[in-house]
Design an enzyme around this catalytic site. Structure first.
Site, mmCIF file in Angstrom:
data_model
loop_
_atom_site.group_PDB
_atom_site.id
_atom_site.type_symbol
_atom_site.label_atom_id
_atom_site.label_comp_id
_atom_site.label_asym_id
_atom_site.label_seq_id
_atom_site.Cartn_x
_atom_site.Cartn_y
_atom_site.Cartn_z
ATOM 1 N N LYS A 234 -0.902 0.478 -6.827
ATOM 2 C CA LYS A 234 -1.631 -0.370 -5.893
ATOM 3 C C LYS A 234 -0.811 -1.592 -5.497
ATOM 4 C CE LYS A 234 -5.453 -3.529 -5.366
ATOM 5 N NZ LYS A 234 -6.464 -4.348 -6.062
ATOM 6 N N ASP A 253 -7.844 1.037 -4.536
ATOM 7 C CA ASP A 253 -8.415 0.542 -5.783
ATOM 8 C C ASP A 253 -9.808 1.143 -5.950
ATOM 9 O OD1 ASP A 253 -9.939 -0.792 -3.927
ATOM 10 O OD2 ASP A 253 -9.272 -2.802 -4.494
ATOM 11 N N HIS A 255 -12.643 -0.064 -5.273
ATOM 12 C CA HIS A 255 -13.489 -0.325 -4.105
ATOM 13 C C HIS A 255 -13.194 0.673 -2.989
ATOM 14 C CE1 HIS A 255 -15.440 -3.678 -1.451
ATOM 15 N NE2 HIS A 255 -15.851 -2.480 -1.136
#
Length: 396
Positions: A234, A253, A255
């Site tokens: 990420k 991620d 989310h």
């Protein structure tokens, strides 16, 4: 001198807060309204540019950093035509741009982002600048520093000092990464940049064929960043997107994984966890859906999905993003005052973007005139108050 420059009154501008920062060794104070972005800057004693070259240089910095060249009307229309979910949710979140940060600053900032929140990340970056960065200006009693280069973070006491400043385990990663980058060839990190969106001051060039997994240069940059300490997939993608200009980089991620599950039918099989396989699958899906600027489109949806904006999104009616911007010219009126400033106007892109106006009061010396820049047109006013009209609609 610096304090006096910022005490000059804004002429005919709405009141709002200013955002102060240092970009490429220049102190900038920015503010905006619904139509324009304004700036003013303060020269340091070591800066000896002429007014014209100084203004041109600052405008280039601002346009580069805020990534103002791409046409958002076209991008939002492209993403909306390819993705009904984007069209439904992004209409009220127009004007979102991906910054083009300095690669080293982006790298360290995202190392600081590990298991952290925005407020603490900002505090850490500020501490790095204050304790290790070069001072640039002192405004209203507050010192502003540039971001420290890698070599300043390689001392044997850096890790210990950063821990004392509250960086925790990230102190080790920052120190070790600074050593690794410093030991590479000069310019190594910038060499990983997208040739189409290179580091500031470098001319763009073609960057290769787009593939489902991204262009070859992006994949290479992603893998090279993973060699550094404190950099996982990420963080690598965040740096690739915002520091190296690889628009197809899609940071995933939990989310984003939730968005992919809810709106794009991921996780319907037995594999419902975010791991390397699902990470790559989500990123590749968004690249196929949105193209070279998939990371940008993903960031728009990410913003639209934030709880902070939930009420606004729920109240939003369906709005179509228009494909074209009207071509008729607009009559722009401005007044030239006895101050030194510069105005750069960029058009308001209908339903999507806003005009950008940049104004500069560069130092506390007695003003010598006013310049206005629109496309290639520069109008220099005499040291009196007068009114001029410029009829020109700029297209980005």
């Amino acid at each position: 001198m610096a304090e006096a420059a910022l005490e000059l009154e804004w002429q005919n501008l709405p009141e709002s807060q200013e955002w102060r920062c240092v970009l490429y060794g220049h102190f900038l104070s920015l503010k905006q309204d619904s139509n324009f972005l304004y700036y003013r800057s303060v020269k340091t004693p070591s800066q000896t540019f002429t007014t014209t070259s100084d203004n041109d240089h600052l405008v280039r910095i601002i346009k580069h950093y805020f990534n103002l060249t791409p046409n958002l009307t076209e991008l939002y229309s492209q993403w909306s035509s390819q993705d009904p979910n984007f069209k439904k949710k992004a209409a009220q979140f127009t004007g979102i741009r991906i910054l083009r940060q300095d690669a080293w600053e982006a790298l360290v900032s995202f190392i600081c982002s590990s298991n952290n929140n925005i407020a603490r990340i900002s505090q850490m970056v500020e501490k790095l600048c204050i304790h290790y960065g070069k001072p640039v200006a002192t405004i209203e009693g507050r010192a502003y520093h540039d971001f420290p280069p890698p070599g300043t973070l390689t001392g044997k006491d850096v890790e210990t000092n950063l821990r004392k400043l509250g960086f925790g385990y990230r102190a080790k990663y920052i120190y070790q990464t600074a050593v690794m980058v410093s030991n590479r060839d000069k310019g190594w990190l910038d060499s990983l940049s997208n040739p189409e969106c290179p580091a500031f001051g470098v001319d763009p060039s073609p960057s290769g064929e787009m593939k489902p997994e991204g262009r070859e240069g992006y994949r290479e940059a992603h893998e090279k960043l993973l060699e550094l300490q404190g950099v996982g997939p990420k963080v690598s993608d965040c740096v690739s997107l915002m520091g190296l200009g690889w628009g197809e980089s899609v940071p995933v991620d939990t989310h984003v994984w939730q968005i992919a599950q809810r709106d794009y039918r991921f996780g319907k099989s037995s594999n419902k966890n975010l791991n390397k396989t699902t990470y790559d699958a989500v990123a590749n899906h968004f690249r196929k859906l949105w193209g070279k600027e998939a990371g940008w489109a993903h960031s728009v949806l990410f913003t639209a999905d934030l709880r902070t904006f939930a009420d606004k999104l729920a109240a939003t009616k369906k709005v179509d993003v228009k494909v074209k911007v009207k071509d008729e010219e607009s009559d722009v009126k401005f007044e030239a005052k006895v101050t030194t400033d510069l105005s750069l106007e960029v058009p308001k892109e209908e339903d999507v973007d806003v005009k950008v106006k940049v104004e500069d009061i560069d130092d506390a010396k007695k003003p010598s005139g006013k310049k206005r820049k629109g496309a290639e047109n520069i109008v220099t006013a005499a040291q009196t108050t007068e009114t001029r009209r410029v009829s020109k609609r700029l297209r980005r």
